[in-house]
Design a protein around this motif. Structure first.
Motif, PDB file in Angstrom:
ATOM      1  N   LEU A  87      -1.941   5.503 -14.145  1.00  0.00           N
ATOM      2  CA  LEU A  87      -1.595   4.516 -13.116  1.00  0.00           C
ATOM      3  C   LEU A  87      -2.735   4.349 -12.123  1.00  0.00           C
ATOM      4  N   GLN A  88      -3.373   5.460 -11.747  1.00  0.00           N
ATOM      5  CA  GLN A  88      -4.495   5.386 -10.806  1.00  0.00           C
ATOM      6  C   GLN A  88      -5.636   4.564 -11.395  1.00  0.00           C
ATOM      7  N   GLU A  89      -5.930   4.781 -12.651  1.00  0.00           N
ATOM      8  CA  GLU A  89      -7.007   4.030 -13.290  1.00  0.00           C
ATOM      9  C   GLU A  89      -6.654   2.550 -13.398  1.00  0.00           C
ATOM     10  N   ARG A  90      -5.400   2.256 -13.710  1.00  0.00           N
ATOM     11  CA  ARG A  90      -4.988   0.852 -13.809  1.00  0.00           C
ATOM     12  C   ARG A  90      -5.089   0.151 -12.457  1.00  0.00           C
ATOM     13  N   ILE A  91      -4.713   0.851 -11.389  1.00  0.00           N
ATOM     14  CA  ILE A  91      -4.829   0.270 -10.049  1.00  0.00           C
ATOM     15  C   ILE A  91      -6.294   0.002  -9.713  1.00  0.00           C
ATOM     16  N   ALA A  92      -7.187   0.949 -10.073  1.00  0.00           N
ATOM     17  CA  ALA A  92      -8.615   0.766  -9.798  1.00  0.00           C
ATOM     18  C   ALA A  92      -9.175  -0.440 -10.540  1.00  0.00           C
ATOM     19  N   GLU A  93      -8.658  -0.713 -11.730  1.00  0.00           N
ATOM     20  CA  GLU A  93      -9.167  -1.822 -12.538  1.00  0.00           C
ATOM     21  C   GLU A  93      -8.536  -3.162 -12.180  1.00  0.00           C
ATOM     22  N   GLU A  94      -7.241  -3.141 -11.793  1.00  0.00           N
ATOM     23  CA  GLU A  94      -6.520  -4.396 -11.605  1.00  0.00           C
ATOM     24  C   GLU A  94      -6.174  -4.696 -10.148  1.00  0.00           C
ATOM     25  N   ALA A  95      -6.212  -3.688  -9.281  1.00  0.00           N
ATOM     26  CA  ALA A  95      -5.795  -3.865  -7.887  1.00  0.00           C
ATOM     27  C   ALA A  95      -6.842  -3.223  -6.976  1.00  0.00           C
ATOM     28  N   LEU A  96      -6.465  -2.235  -6.156  1.00  0.00           N
ATOM     29  CA  LEU A  96      -7.430  -1.624  -5.238  1.00  0.00           C
ATOM     30  C   LEU A  96      -7.104  -0.154  -5.036  1.00  0.00           C
ATOM     31  N   LEU A  97      -8.118   0.693  -5.216  1.00  0.00           N
ATOM     32  CA  LEU A  97      -8.021   2.143  -5.023  1.00  0.00           C
ATOM     33  C   LEU A  97      -8.970   2.536  -3.902  1.00  0.00           C
ATOM     34  N   ILE A  98      -8.469   3.333  -2.942  1.00  0.00           N
ATOM     35  CA  ILE A  98      -9.247   3.723  -1.765  1.00  0.00           C
ATOM     36  C   ILE A  98      -9.254   5.233  -1.611  1.00  0.00           C
ATOM     37  N   ALA A  99     -10.416   5.795  -1.294  1.00  0.00           N
ATOM     38  CA  ALA A  99     -10.539   7.219  -0.972  1.00  0.00           C
ATOM     39  C   ALA A  99     -11.482   7.366   0.221  1.00  0.00           C
ATOM     40  N   GLU A 100     -11.185   8.320   1.074  1.00  0.00           N
ATOM     41  CA  GLU A 100     -12.085   8.625   2.196  1.00  0.00           C
ATOM     42  C   GLU A 100     -13.013   9.787   1.864  1.00  0.00           C
ATOM     43  N   VAL A 122       0.838  -1.190   0.000  1.00  0.00           N
ATOM     44  CA  VAL A 122       0.000   0.000   0.000  1.00  0.00           C
ATOM     45  C   VAL A 122       0.875   1.243   0.000  1.00  0.00           C
ATOM     46  N   SER A 123       0.440   2.251  -0.743  1.00  0.00           N
ATOM     47  CA  SER A 123       1.145   3.528  -0.769  1.00  0.00           C
ATOM     48  C   SER A 123       0.150   4.619  -1.173  1.00  0.00           C
ATOM     49  N   GLY A 124       0.673   5.859  -1.339  1.00  0.00           N
ATOM     50  CA  GLY A 124      -0.211   7.004  -1.509  1.00  0.00           C
ATOM     51  C   GLY A 124      -0.281   7.604  -2.886  1.00  0.00           C
ATOM     52  N   LEU A 125       0.259   6.913  -3.904  1.00  0.00           N
ATOM     53  CA  LEU A 125       0.181   7.321  -5.305  1.00  0.00           C
ATOM     54  C   LEU A 125       0.848   8.682  -5.558  1.00  0.00           C
ATOM     55  N   ALA A 126       1.756   9.090  -4.688  1.00  0.00           N
ATOM     56  CA  ALA A 126       2.498  10.329  -4.916  1.00  0.00           C
ATOM     57  C   ALA A 126       3.650  10.070  -5.881  1.00  0.00           C
ATOM     58  N   ARG A 127       4.289  11.143  -6.305  1.00  0.00           N
ATOM     59  CA  ARG A 127       5.472  11.006  -7.148  1.00  0.00           C
ATOM     60  C   ARG A 127       6.579  10.284  -6.369  1.00  0.00           C
ATOM     61  N   GLY A 128       7.576   9.796  -7.080  1.00  0.00           N
ATOM     62  CA  GLY A 128       8.752   9.246  -6.421  1.00  0.00           C
ATOM     63  C   GLY A 128       8.557   7.838  -5.899  1.00  0.00           C
ATOM     64  N   GLY A 168       6.048  -1.578  -8.851  1.00  0.00           N
ATOM     65  CA  GLY A 168       6.726  -2.826  -8.544  1.00  0.00           C
ATOM     66  C   GLY A 168       5.778  -3.924  -8.089  1.00  0.00           C
ATOM     67  N   ALA A 169       4.751  -3.549  -7.322  1.00  0.00           N
ATOM     68  CA  ALA A 169       3.819  -4.545  -6.780  1.00  0.00           C
ATOM     69  C   ALA A 169       2.823  -5.045  -7.808  1.00  0.00           C
ATOM     70  N   GLY A 170       2.611  -4.296  -8.882  1.00  0.00           N
ATOM     71  CA  GLY A 170       1.669  -4.720  -9.919  1.00  0.00           C
ATOM     72  C   GLY A 170       0.251  -4.871  -9.394  1.00  0.00           C
ATOM     73  N   PRO A 171      -0.426  -5.984  -9.683  1.00  0.00           N
ATOM     74  CA  PRO A 171      -1.815  -6.155  -9.247  1.00  0.00           C
ATOM     75  C   PRO A 171      -1.981  -6.434  -7.752  1.00  0.00           C
ATOM     76  N   ALA A 172      -0.878  -6.473  -7.015  1.00  0.00           N
ATOM     77  CA  ALA A 172      -0.956  -6.677  -5.565  1.00  0.00           C
ATOM     78  C   ALA A 172      -0.767  -5.365  -4.823  1.00  0.00           C
ATOM     79  N   THR A 173      -1.193  -4.259  -5.435  1.00  0.00           N
ATOM     80  CA  THR A 173      -0.973  -2.950  -4.823  1.00  0.00           C
ATOM     81  C   THR A 173      -2.282  -2.299  -4.408  1.00  0.00           C
ATOM     82  N   ILE A 174      -2.200  -1.472  -3.376  1.00  0.00           N
ATOM     83  CA  ILE A 174      -3.339  -0.697  -2.862  1.00  0.00           C
ATOM     84  C   ILE A 174      -2.916   0.762  -2.861  1.00  0.00           C
ATOM     85  N   ALA A 175      -3.687   1.612  -3.523  1.00  0.00           N
ATOM     86  CA  ALA A 175      -3.398   3.047  -3.549  1.00  0.00           C
ATOM     87  C   ALA A 175      -4.452   3.777  -2.731  1.00  0.00           C
ATOM     88  N   VAL A 176      -3.997   4.602  -1.800  1.00  0.00           N
ATOM     89  CA  VAL A 176      -4.894   5.430  -0.994  1.00  0.00           C
ATOM     90  C   VAL A 176      -4.686   6.883  -1.417  1.00  0.00           C
TER      91      VAL A 176
END
Length: 356
Positions: free
Chosen positions: A176-189, A138-144, A152-160
């Protein structure tokens, strides 16, 4: 419980995650909590908060559904179990993708936005190796560093993310955000359409730290947001790990400081897995199990007077209020809840409160 009622309670001004949780625990469901708000605020010496129009909540829910997203509520069986352990766990999160990822052993990898090429490569390879061993990253989808970890994690990643589920930030990570939403997990509060602001990022960071069994800092300046995530992970009782760097590179100073203060030094995925494997998210009991418990007795005027006298502008631990007042913890909590709903109480980190 009705999703509309739960969201109305969440979106009510002045009701944060801790207050929401206490209201549900006390009244059993959101509908009864909403009905009780005017009386609670009156007892605390203030005006009742303005409740959101149900039609506004319905529009939000339709927008979430139209985006291919859904809500996960605190107390639901599919809510991320380690995140639910936080005292200030978000009452609802909006997700797109594979929710089961958040129930895997999870590692947070965060670091500098202006990271060095070597650090980005290390974060990418570390995330890849962890994912290969069955962990989610899991990470925050920021630069860097964040971007490198997700890739690196590919479909085993969670973006918050800090904004709404439909808002891409930074813009260059939109694909990248859209790909994570389709293939992994995207979270927003935040609700859909919310543009990320500086005040939103600490809230995002607590989710990153809370959803993971351990947090790895790869590169960080001494006053960076990554160190905030490390602090939040430590406060939640999770493992804090850091990758050492050259004393000549300012971007390594934060990591070296963490290691000096007791963080686990990390050189590879095996170092990380050794720290997180004892924590099994499936074995953690979500706090929702207690939501239906019987409400505690009401506080009387003597209890309100005693606690108000102990409070002031300087933040004090809630446990200290219990000790000094001699009142039952449940009574202390209901008086604090009344004061907060009346707009007279502010909550601080570390279970501290003060009068406004």
């Amino acid at each position: 419980m009705s999703e509309i009622d739960r969201l109305r309670l969440i979106r009510t001004p002045g009701i944060g995650p801790i207050t929401w949780r206490q209201l549900i625990a006390r009244f059993g469901d959101a509908a009864r909590a909403l009905e009780a708000l005017p009386d609670l605020a009156r007892r605390g010496g203030g005006k009742a908060p303005t409740l959101p129009d149900p039609r506004t909540i319905e529009r939000e829910m339709k927008q979430v559904a139209s985006l291919g997203a859904r809500y996960l509520f605190l107390g639901d069986a599919d809510y991320p179990p380690l995140l639910a352990e936080l005292e200030n766990a978000p009452p609802a999160i909006v997700v797109r993708g594979d929710g089961a990822l958040a129930r895997r052993p999870t590692v947070a990898i965060v670091g500098a936005r202006n990271a060095s090429a070597a650090a980005c490569r290390f974060a990418r390879e570390l995330a890849h190796d962890l994912a290969r061993e069955g962990a989610a990253v899991v990470s925050g989808l920021a630069r860097g560093i964040d971007t490198a970890a997700h890739m690196g994690a590919g479909p085993a990643t969670i973006a918050v993310i800090a904004g709404g589920i439909d808002v891409a930030y930074p813009p260059e990570n939109a694909a990248l955000q859209e790909r994570i939403a389709e293939e992994a997990l995207l979270i927003a509060e935040m609700p859909p359409g919310t543009e990320p602001r500086a005040r939103h990022f600490p809230h995002r960071n607590r989710i990153i730290a809370g959803i993971a069994a351990g947090t790895v800092i790869v590169e960080a300046a001494p006053k960076s947001g990554s160190l905030i995530t490390a602090r939040l992970a430590n406060e939640a009782g999770r493992e804090v790990m850091a990758v050492p760097g050259s004393p000549l590179d300012p971007r390594a100073q934060g990591c070296n400081l963490l290691i000096r203060e007791g963080a686990i030094l990390v050189q590879n995925a095996a170092d990380v897995l050794e720290q997180i494997r004892p924590i099994d998210p499936r074995a953690v009991r979500a706090p929702g199990a207690s939501f239906g418990s019987a409400p505690p007795a009401d506080a009387d005027d003597a209890a309100r007077l005693a606690l108000t006298g102990l409070l002031g502008p300087v933040p004090v631990m809630v446990d200290e209020l219990v000790r000094q007042s001699g009142l039952a913890p449940a009574v202390v909590q209901i008086v604090l809840l009344e004061l907060e709903l009346a707009g007279r109480l502010e909550r601080h980190a570390g279970a501290r409160v003060s009068l406004i």
